[in-house]
Design a protein around this motif. Structure first.
Motif, PDB file in Angstrom:
ATOM      1  N   GLY A   8      34.275 -36.303 -97.839  1.00 32.04           N
ATOM      2  CA  GLY A   8      35.348 -35.744 -97.204  1.00 32.04           C
ATOM      3  C   GLY A   8      35.328 -35.348 -95.829  1.00 32.04           C
ATOM      4  O   GLY A   8      35.772 -35.467 -95.130  1.00 32.04           O
ATOM      5  N   GLU A   9      34.811 -34.094 -96.475  1.00 35.36           N
ATOM      6  CA  GLU A   9      34.347 -33.060 -95.602  1.00 35.36           C
ATOM      7  C   GLU A   9      33.281 -33.133 -94.084  1.00 35.36           C
ATOM      8  O   GLU A   9      34.037 -33.025 -93.148  1.00 35.36           O
ATOM      9  CB  GLU A   9      33.925 -31.590 -96.259  1.00 35.36           C
ATOM     10  CG  GLU A   9      34.469 -31.097 -96.998  1.00 35.36           C
ATOM     11  CD  GLU A   9      34.107 -29.907 -97.759  1.00 35.36           C
ATOM     12  OE1 GLU A   9      33.357 -29.414 -97.812  1.00 35.36           O
ATOM     13  OE2 GLU A   9      34.784 -29.508 -98.546  1.00 35.36           O
ATOM     14  N   HIS A  68      32.585 -40.582 -86.933  1.00 34.58           N
ATOM     15  CA  HIS A  68      33.926 -40.148 -87.555  1.00 34.58           C
ATOM     16  C   HIS A  68      34.170 -41.497 -88.751  1.00 34.58           C
ATOM     17  O   HIS A  68      35.106 -41.731 -90.049  1.00 34.58           O
ATOM     18  CB  HIS A  68      34.376 -39.567 -86.593  1.00 34.58           C
ATOM     19  CG  HIS A  68      36.155 -39.438 -87.245  1.00 34.58           C
ATOM     20  ND1 HIS A  68      36.563 -38.228 -88.115  1.00 34.58           N
ATOM     21  CD2 HIS A  68      37.538 -39.866 -87.377  1.00 34.58           C
ATOM     22  CE1 HIS A  68      37.848 -38.216 -88.865  1.00 34.58           C
ATOM     23  NE2 HIS A  68      38.449 -39.081 -87.952  1.00 34.58           N
ATOM     24  N   GLY A 128      35.448 -35.327 -87.422  1.00 32.85           N
ATOM     25  CA  GLY A 128      36.410 -35.524 -86.339  1.00 32.85           C
ATOM     26  C   GLY A 128      36.898 -34.384 -85.694  1.00 32.85           C
ATOM     27  O   GLY A 128      37.252 -34.294 -84.469  1.00 32.85           O
ATOM     28  N   ILE A 129      36.640 -32.869 -86.192  1.00 33.70           N
ATOM     29  CA  ILE A 129      36.797 -31.966 -85.365  1.00 33.70           C
ATOM     30  C   ILE A 129      35.511 -31.907 -83.815  1.00 33.70           C
ATOM     31  O   ILE A 129      36.273 -31.730 -83.356  1.00 33.70           O
ATOM     32  CB  ILE A 129      36.257 -30.500 -86.419  1.00 33.70           C
ATOM     33  CG1 ILE A 129      37.888 -30.261 -87.663  1.00 33.70           C
ATOM     34  CG2 ILE A 129      36.669 -29.583 -85.708  1.00 33.70           C
ATOM     35  CD1 ILE A 129      37.240 -29.006 -88.766  1.00 33.70           C
ATOM     36  N   ILE A 153      46.589 -36.503 -87.064  1.00 33.48           N
ATOM     37  CA  ILE A 153      45.913 -34.878 -87.411  1.00 33.48           C
ATOM     38  C   ILE A 153      47.182 -34.517 -88.246  1.00 33.48           C
ATOM     39  O   ILE A 153      46.599 -33.611 -89.452  1.00 33.48           O
ATOM     40  CB  ILE A 153      44.908 -34.447 -86.510  1.00 33.48           C
ATOM     41  CG1 ILE A 153      45.304 -33.021 -85.266  1.00 33.48           C
ATOM     42  CG2 ILE A 153      43.040 -34.807 -86.294  1.00 33.48           C
ATOM     43  CD1 ILE A 153      44.412 -32.113 -85.085  1.00 33.48           C
ATOM     44  N   GLY A 188      33.350 -35.726 -92.883  1.00 29.32           N
ATOM     45  CA  GLY A 188      34.280 -36.980 -92.298  1.00 29.32           C
ATOM     46  C   GLY A 188      35.546 -36.087 -91.089  1.00 29.32           C
ATOM     47  O   GLY A 188      35.139 -36.335 -90.404  1.00 29.32           O
ATOM     48  N   GLU A 189      35.714 -35.116 -92.244  1.00 29.07           N
ATOM     49  CA  GLU A 189      36.141 -34.515 -90.732  1.00 29.07           C
ATOM     50  C   GLU A 189      35.635 -33.361 -90.079  1.00 29.07           C
ATOM     51  O   GLU A 189      36.143 -32.609 -88.724  1.00 29.07           O
ATOM     52  CB  GLU A 189      37.012 -32.704 -92.208  1.00 29.07           C
ATOM     53  CG  GLU A 189      38.470 -32.231 -91.501  1.00 29.07           C
ATOM     54  CD  GLU A 189      39.042 -31.144 -92.678  1.00 29.07           C
ATOM     55  OE1 GLU A 189      38.748 -31.949 -93.763  1.00 29.07           O
ATOM     56  OE2 GLU A 189      39.159 -30.822 -92.387  1.00 29.07           O
ATOM     57  N   SER A 245      42.373 -45.921 -90.423  1.00 30.10           N
ATOM     58  CA  SER A 245      43.950 -45.535 -90.178  1.00 30.10           C
ATOM     59  C   SER A 245      44.177 -46.013 -88.650  1.00 30.10           C
ATOM     60  O   SER A 245      43.926 -45.624 -88.167  1.00 30.10           O
ATOM     61  CB  SER A 245      43.291 -43.885 -89.982  1.00 30.10           C
ATOM     62  OG  SER A 245      44.215 -42.416 -89.328  1.00 30.10           O
ATOM     63  N   GLN A 298      35.003 -42.351 -92.463  1.00 30.66           N
ATOM     64  CA  GLN A 298      36.604 -42.487 -92.782  1.00 30.66           C
ATOM     65  C   GLN A 298      37.046 -43.655 -93.371  1.00 30.66           C
ATOM     66  O   GLN A 298      37.930 -43.801 -94.567  1.00 30.66           O
ATOM     67  CB  GLN A 298      37.230 -41.467 -91.741  1.00 30.66           C
ATOM     68  CG  GLN A 298      36.858 -40.595 -91.228  1.00 30.66           C
ATOM     69  CD  GLN A 298      37.372 -39.630 -92.651  1.00 30.66           C
ATOM     70  OE1 GLN A 298      36.738 -39.620 -93.083  1.00 30.66           O
ATOM     71  NE2 GLN A 298      38.391 -38.679 -92.018  1.00 30.66           N
TER      72      GLN A 298
END
Ligand code: HEM
Ligand code: HEM
Length: 132
Positions: free
Chosen positions: A2-3, A71, A9-10, A131, A5-6, A82, A75
């Motif tokens: 999960g991290e 990403h 995203g960042i 987000i 993926g984040e 999403s 995700q």
């Protein structure tokens, strides 16, 4: 996972911001050139930054697509689709296609730059919706 993926995203947002800095440096140079020029040394450094962000603008744009793909795969395998993410990614893709058109078209419409700027703002809105 999960991290990770984040993180990607960042990274999309980081490269988006680097692409937008082209606009920021040019905007202040257009509006406040005389004021900026008052300090010669500062203006020299400023112009080097401006040239850097102008030169690599398109590559920052392309980098966002690479980060979106990574990403997306992370995700999607963890959480599924999403809708807000897909909308933001779709707008980003549109922006890149428009950027490529502007870069290579010899007879581009005058309104092109306004649309490209407008979509940069729309992108920010769609990313924030995704987000928040
Ligand atoms: C411009 C495109 C995109 C940007 C800038 C972006 C950015 C981000 C960021 C920064 C996060 C972390 C937010 C947080 O933890 O609060 C995130 C989370 C997430 N993204 Fe994206 N994303 C984009 C596109 C997509 C796409 C296409 C998908 C499709 C699968 C997606 C799926 C997700 C999911 C499921 C999460 C939430 C994970 C969780 O609940 O912790 N994103 N995104
Ligand atoms: C993250 C994606 C992108 C964003 C947010 C973005 C945003 C912008 C903005 C706000 C401007 C206006 C600059 C100004 O008025 O001074 C601009 C200009 C421009 N963009 Fe993009 N852009 C992106 C990707 C691309 C790509 C991938 C290309 C080309 C392949 C491209 C080509 C251009 C060109 C040719 C200009 C006009 C000349 C210049 O200011 O350098 N853009 N972009």
């Amino acid at each position: 996972m999960g991290e990770l993926g984040e993180l990607f995203g960042i990274l999309i947002i980081v490269f988006y911001s680097l692409a937008v800095l082209n606009f920021c440096f040019k905007f202040f140079n257009r509006k406040y050139r005389d004021k900026l020029k008052r300090n010669e040394k500062f203006y020299k450094v400023y112009m080097n930054f401006l040239k850097f962000f102008a030169k690599y603008h398109r590559y920052f744009g392309f980098a966002t697509i690479l980060m979106i793909l990574i990403h997306f795969f992370i995700q999607f395998s963890n959480y599924g689709l999403s809708i807000t993410g897909c909308i933001a990614a779709g707008v980003m893709l549109l922006q890149i296609v428009l950027g490529i058109y502007g870069q290579f078209s010899k007879k581009k419409m005058k309104s092109w730059i306004l649309i490209h700027r407008g979509i940069a703002v729309l992108l920010l809105v769609t990313i924030l919706i995704h987000i928040i």
